[in-house]
Design a protein around this motif. Structure first.
Motif, PDB file in Angstrom:
ATOM      1  N   UNK A  88      84.825 103.223  94.736  1.00 28.59           N
ATOM      2  CA  UNK A  88      84.473 104.116  94.223  1.00 28.59           C
ATOM      3  C   UNK A  88      84.427 105.045  93.686  1.00 28.59           C
ATOM      4  N   UNK A  89      84.286 106.542  94.916  1.00 29.06           N
ATOM      5  CA  UNK A  89      83.781 108.028  94.995  1.00 29.06           C
ATOM      6  C   UNK A  89      85.559 107.775  94.899  1.00 29.06           C
ATOM      7  N   UNK A  90      85.842 108.762  94.443  1.00 28.03           N
ATOM      8  CA  UNK A  90      87.302 109.113  94.639  1.00 28.03           C
ATOM      9  C   UNK A  90      87.616 110.676  95.311  1.00 28.03           C
ATOM     10  N   UNK A  91      87.456 111.074  96.250  1.00 25.03           N
ATOM     11  CA  UNK A  91      87.281 112.600  97.016  1.00 25.03           C
ATOM     12  C   UNK A  91      88.842 113.161  96.352  1.00 25.03           C
ATOM     13  N   UNK A 102      82.855 113.740  87.339  1.00 33.15           N
ATOM     14  CA  UNK A 102      83.257 114.651  88.149  1.00 33.15           C
ATOM     15  C   UNK A 102      81.442 114.882  89.081  1.00 33.15           C
ATOM     16  N   UNK A 103      81.865 115.196  90.690  1.00 28.75           N
ATOM     17  CA  UNK A 103      80.574 115.902  91.093  1.00 28.75           C
ATOM     18  C   UNK A 103      81.550 116.937  91.991  1.00 28.75           C
ATOM     19  N   UNK A 157      85.694 118.354  94.928  1.00 26.01           N
ATOM     20  CA  UNK A 157      85.582 117.581  93.894  1.00 26.01           C
ATOM     21  C   UNK A 157      85.471 116.028  94.244  1.00 26.01           C
ATOM     22  N   UNK A 158      84.123 115.223  93.306  1.00 27.70           N
ATOM     23  CA  UNK A 158      84.895 113.652  93.815  1.00 27.70           C
ATOM     24  C   UNK A 158      84.731 113.030  92.393  1.00 27.70           C
ATOM     25  N   UNK A 159      85.494 112.425  92.168  1.00 25.98           N
ATOM     26  CA  UNK A 159      85.378 111.553  91.025  1.00 25.98           C
ATOM     27  C   UNK A 159      84.927 110.107  90.854  1.00 25.98           C
ATOM     28  N   UNK A 160      84.047 109.322  90.578  1.00 25.61           N
ATOM     29  CA  UNK A 160      83.796 108.247  90.520  1.00 25.61           C
ATOM     30  C   UNK A 160      83.887 107.547  89.183  1.00 25.61           C
TER      31      UNK A 160
END
Length: 253
Positions: A14-17, A38-39, A84-87
Motif C-alpha cells: 500500500x504505502x510507498x516511501x 502523497x503524504x 514522502x509517502x505515496x499511497x
C-alpha cells in the motif's frame, strides 16, 4: 510515473516511501503531480507547499495529504529535510479527501513512516504496518496561509514593502504618496485582486513571516515583536484566527 517523468523509487503493497530528501535553503520542486496519494512531511525544518487550493507551511509536527493528480509545488524555508509517502488510491478508498488536508504527525505516525522506510521488512511485516499508518491519519483544523500577490503595480509595491518589513503597521494612506494611489484605491485593489481586505492580507503575511521564527524555537514574545504585534497574547489570537490553531498547537514541544 509522476508528471515530471520520474519513476517511483519502489513499491511495497500500500504505502510507498519515496525516501528522504535533504533540501538546503532555497531548494524547490516545480509544480508536478503524482498518480498516487502523497503524504508529505518535514523531518526537519519548514516546508512550503503550494497548490490551487492554497499554501501551507509545514513544520515536523504536521503533514499534508495531497490527493492523487493534484498539482503542487514544494520548497524549503531555510534548511529542511522532507519525507514522502505515496499511497495507492485503490488501497485506501475509505479516505475520501479530495483536497489537500493537513494531518497531525503523532509519534506513532512518525515511527510508522520511519519503519516503512526500511528496505529489510518482509512483505508480511509491511502488510501489517501499512494499514496502521492509514488509521493514524487525523486531520487538524489548519487552514491555508496564502497571501496572494496583487497584480496592479501600485498594490504590488505595497505588498513587496510589507514582505520586506512585515512589522510595518502603517495604514494604507501612508503608502499613497509612494505608489501614486489613494488609500481607497489601494483598499479596492487588494480586495479585487487578492480576495482579502488589506488588514486580512497583512495578517496572513505576518503569519507567514512568523512561522520560520517559530520553527527555530524563538519565544512567542520575540516572534510577536518581529512581525508587528505588541504582545504575545495579541499575536497568539491573530495566529489562531488565521491558521486555525495556536502557535503551541502548531509547534508542540
Amino acid at each position: 510515473m509522476s508528471q515530471n517523468g520520474q519513476e517511483r523509487d519502489r513499491r511495497f503493497g500500500t504505502a510507498i516511501l519515496v525516501g528522504q530528501f535533504v533540501m538546503p535553503r532555497g531548494t524547490a520542486f516545480a509544480t508536478h503531480w503524482h498518480p498516487d496519494h502523497q503524504l508529505l512531511c518535514s523531518e526537519k525544518g519548514l516546508l512550503r507547499i503550494r497548490s490551487e487550493h492554497g499554501t501551507w507551511l509545514l513544520p515536523p509536527s504536521l503533514a499534508l495529504w495531497i490527493p492523487a493528480h493534484v498539482p503542487h509545488a514544494t520548497a524549503s524555508e531555510g534548511d529542511a529535510v522532507m519525507r514522502g509517502v505515496f499511497i495507492d488510491p485503490e488501497s485506501c478508498p475509505h479516505i475520501g479527501w479530495r483536497d489537500p488536508t493537513v494531518v497531525a504527525v503523532t509519534p506513532l505516525l512518525h515511527a510508522l513512516v520511519v519503519h516503512l522506510d526500511r528496505t529489510d521488512l518482509t512483505p508480511e511485516a509491511r502488510s501489517r504496518a501499512e494499514p496502521v499508518l492509514l488509521d493514524e491519519l487525523r486531520p487538524v483544523p489548519v487552514t491555508s496561509v496564502a497571501a496572494p500577490e496583487p497584480r496592479d503595480p501600485r498594490a504590488r509595491a505595497v505588498a513587496e514593502a510589507l514582505r520586506a518589513r512585515p512589522a510595518d503597521g502603517r495604514a494604507l494612506a501612508a503608502y499613497g504618496g509612494q505608489v501614486g494611489a489613494s488609500a481607497r484605491t489601494l483598499a479596492r485593489l487588494f480586495v479585487a485582486e487578492t480576495g482579502l481586505g488589506f488588514g486580512q492580507w497583512r495578517e496572513r503575511l505576518r503569519m507567514q513571516a512568523a512561522l520560520p521564527y517559530l520553527v527555530e524555537g524563538l519565544p512567542v514574545e520575540a516572534v510577536a515583536r518581529r512581525v508587528g504585534y505588541a504582545s504575545a497574547s495579541s499575536f497568539t489570537a491573530a495566529f489562531h484566527r488565521v491558521v486555525g490553531v495556536t502557535p503551541r498547537q502548531y509547534f508542540p514541544r
